[in-house]
Design an enzyme around this catalytic site. Structure first.
Site, PDB file in Angstrom:
ATOM      1  N   SER A 225      57.117  95.494  85.821  1.00  0.00           N
ATOM      2  CA  SER A 225      56.870  94.403  86.751  1.00  0.00           C
ATOM      3  C   SER A 225      57.905  94.429  87.853  1.00  0.00           C
ATOM      4  O   SER A 225      58.791  95.271  87.876  1.00  0.00           O
ATOM      5  CB  SER A 225      56.940  93.061  86.026  1.00  0.00           C
ATOM      6  OG  SER A 225      58.297  92.723  85.778  1.00  0.00           O
ATOM      7  N   LYS A 226      57.799  93.486  88.734  1.00  0.00           N
ATOM      8  CA  LYS A 226      58.723  93.398  89.857  1.00  0.00           C
ATOM      9  C   LYS A 226      60.165  93.173  89.384  1.00  0.00           C
ATOM     10  O   LYS A 226      61.112  93.430  90.098  1.00  0.00           O
ATOM     11  CB  LYS A 226      58.335  92.239  90.778  1.00  0.00           C
ATOM     12  CG  LYS A 226      56.850  92.126  91.027  1.00  0.00           C
ATOM     13  CD  LYS A 226      56.395  92.968  92.197  1.00  0.00           C
ATOM     14  CE  LYS A 226      54.913  92.798  92.479  1.00  0.00           C
ATOM     15  NZ  LYS A 226      54.051  93.351  91.435  1.00  0.00           N
ATOM     16  N   ARG A 227      60.275  92.687  88.186  1.00  0.00           N
ATOM     17  CA  ARG A 227      61.598  92.386  87.666  1.00  0.00           C
ATOM     18  C   ARG A 227      62.416  93.641  87.409  1.00  0.00           C
ATOM     19  O   ARG A 227      63.627  93.611  87.345  1.00  0.00           O
ATOM     20  CB  ARG A 227      61.506  91.584  86.372  1.00  0.00           C
ATOM     21  CG  ARG A 227      60.672  90.335  86.487  1.00  0.00           C
ATOM     22  CD  ARG A 227      60.944  89.389  85.329  1.00  0.00           C
ATOM     23  NE  ARG A 227      62.278  88.839  85.384  1.00  0.00           N
ATOM     24  CZ  ARG A 227      62.623  87.786  86.126  1.00  0.00           C
ATOM     25  NH1 ARG A 227      61.715  87.194  86.863  1.00  0.00           N
ATOM     26  NH2 ARG A 227      63.861  87.334  86.117  1.00  0.00           N
ATOM     27  N   HIS A 228      61.702  94.757  87.209  1.00  0.00           N
ATOM     28  CA  HIS A 228      62.405  95.994  86.927  1.00  0.00           C
ATOM     29  C   HIS A 228      62.894  96.655  88.210  1.00  0.00           C
ATOM     30  O   HIS A 228      62.186  96.658  89.212  1.00  0.00           O
ATOM     31  CB  HIS A 228      61.479  96.966  86.191  1.00  0.00           C
ATOM     32  CG  HIS A 228      61.116  96.494  84.817  1.00  0.00           C
ATOM     33  ND1 HIS A 228      59.884  95.973  84.513  1.00  0.00           N
ATOM     34  CD2 HIS A 228      61.836  96.446  83.677  1.00  0.00           C
ATOM     35  CE1 HIS A 228      59.858  95.633  83.231  1.00  0.00           C
ATOM     36  NE2 HIS A 228      61.031  95.905  82.706  1.00  0.00           N
TER      37      HIS A 228
END
Length: 451
Positions: A225-228
């Site tokens: 996800s964008k979190r990575h």
RNA sequence: GCCGCUAUCGUCUAGGGGACUAGGACGCCGCCCUCUCACGGCGGAAACCGGGGUUCGAAUCCCCGUAGCGGUACCA
């Protein structure tokens, strides 16, 4: 062989999508086939032109070219509506005002073993009629056959009440119309494939071959996800990775050559890639291995090629000489400037490095000794510089580092740099002495009466 | 909940009944090289999710369990 890559422009192209694009591209190029690019933009809420551009940019940067398209799925609305009519006329689809809540309620009361079947109504969204009996079998090149019993399937909504179509319908029609022979996509689409197969069956159209790729997970084992970090192609580019290395690494996620080869050129990838070699377990993206792969590709570049890459990446020219002495020390394009910036912009400010080598003690006098030797080196070339500095080491009777590190800090400001002889030779006598003098002046301010 | 997919070192993987004292790569640790950092070389630790079967023999086939993931949207 006709394959397609069909991203939906609801965000940047992430590495999972990039790998799907790569696999399709490898198959097309390896078979002399055709790659069709289609933008799945039927979700008007979330699809943006900016995202489309960003995805195309990412594909161009990865050097994955397509033969047809990009075609907008939304632009095919007329065609979709037409097929929809056919389906309704044939009784394969019907209008229903049932909502998602209705479906839920239905399943509550009928138990898990009965999929939702709506009433044929004069208005409402359009649902595909799923047979009560039997099953739809998905034949997958990677996973074999997966059976989906019809009793578990709900009649899926294939178009909104206003006639605009939904993904599972549009994708089936578009692939069929484009005469796609192999649909290669992420495993997240496997469960939806029977719906698409049912649409094709209602139309009497022969389905394509399917291959559902194992998903990519982040370093924490969870869905990407964008979190990575470095989850999007743009981030990979900014991090200084080479497109060829990214292709190489991405290919290794879920696929491997039969032997133990890890570094493959794109030509080799094209030649060796096959769906048969694709595994079925999800893989985690590991940036450390990407770094290593990138280093291998980067070191295989010629001096001219690497210089060009670096100059484009950094946005400066004239980097050739520094590239020559630093190439073997970097793994990504982004590694270069922190290592060599001092050559162009002057010494970095690293108090810890200073304290350790020149702060006190004998550092300054060793630096002075180096200065003396360098002032006389003639000519000021690599061999003479090395001889001069080694002479200082010998006369001082100390370890080389005890002379070289103070000098390195005087020149670079830090304890890390390209080779000291190379660095000195590159800076030239004038600049080298200037920096040494500046360092000496800073380390030992002249006593008031010394002059 | 229901449906489905998946399961070998920390990670990517090789393996598709005996060739397995389970191989390689990244990472990690040690040594060597060495002016720093890297590169390179050598060596090391490190895995078959659990339980049942089938079989003379199972990492490999089957079943169950567990876990992770996906789907279950008038998203894609």
């Amino acid at each position: 062989m006709r394959v397609r890559f069909a991203p939906s422009p609801t965000g940047a192209l992430h590495i999972g999508g990039a790998r799907t694009a790569l696999f399709n591209w490898l198959l097309a190029r390896g078979s002399g086939g055709t790659l069709v690019l289609r933008i799945e933009d039927t979700d008007r809420e979330r699809s943006t032109l900016e995202n489309v551009e960003q995805i195309l940019d990412a594909l161009r940067w990865l050097e994955l070219d397509w033969d047809e398209g990009p075609v907008s799925q939304a632009a095919r609305a007329e065609r979709h509506r037409e097929v929809l009519e056919t389906l309704i006329d044939a009784g394969s689809a019907y209008r229903s005002t049932a909502t998602a809540d209705d479906v839920k309620a239905y399943k509550q009361s009928h138990g898990a073993d009965r999929g939702f079947r709506g009433e044929d109504e004069p208005e409402g969204a359009i649902r595909l009629r799923v047979p009560d009996e039997g099953a739809t079998v998905v034949s997958d090149a990677i996973r074999g056959e997966t059976v989906f019993d019809h009793v578990h399937l709900d009649d899926p909504v294939i178009a909104r009440a206003d006639g605009s179509v939904l993904y599972n319908f549009a994708v089936a029609i578009d692939d069929a119309d484009a005469q796609i022979t192999h649909v290669i996509r992420g495993e997240d689409h496997l469960s939806n494939t029977p719906k698409q197969l049912l649409v094709l069956e209602a139309l009497g159209v022969e389905p394509p071959l399917y291959a559902h790729l194992p998903l990519l997970h982040g370093p924490d084992g969870r869905k990407l996800s964008k979190r990575h970090a470095a989850a999007s192609v743009q981030e990979l580019r900014d991090a200084g990775y080479l497109p060829a290395a990214v292709r190489n690494y991405l290919a290794l996620l879920g696929w491997g050559p039969d032997d133990d080869t890890a570094i493959l050129s794109t030509d080799e990838l094209v030649r060796r890639f096959s769906l048969a070699g694709v595994g079925n377990a999800p893989a985690q993206f590991d940036e450390r291995k990407l770094r290593w792969v990138n280093g291998r590709h980067l070191h295989a570049l010629s001096h001219a090629e690497l210089t060009a890459e670096l100059e484009a990446f950094i946005g400066r020219t004239g980097l050739g000489p520094a590239v020559a002495i630093a190439a073997e020390k970097i793994q990504t394009l982004a590694d270069f400037w922190p290592l060599c910036g001092f050559i162009y912009d002057g010494p970095a400010d690293d108090p810890a490095a200073w304290a350790k080598t020149l702060g006190a003690d004998v550092g300054p006098e060793r630096l002075a000794a180096a200065r003396e030797a360098l002032a006389e080196a003639q000519p000021f070339e690599l061999a003479e510089v090395e001889a001069a500095l080694r002479g200082v080491v010998e006369r001082a009777g100390v370890k080389p580092a005890q002379i070289f590190q103070p000098l390195r800090v005087a020149l670079a400001g830090t304890t890390v740099s390209p080779g000291i002889f190379e660095t000195v030779a590159l800076l030239g006598r004038e600049e080298t002495l200037r920096r040494i003098d500046a360092a000496l002046a800073r380390t030992a301010p002249a006593p008031p009466d010394a002059a």
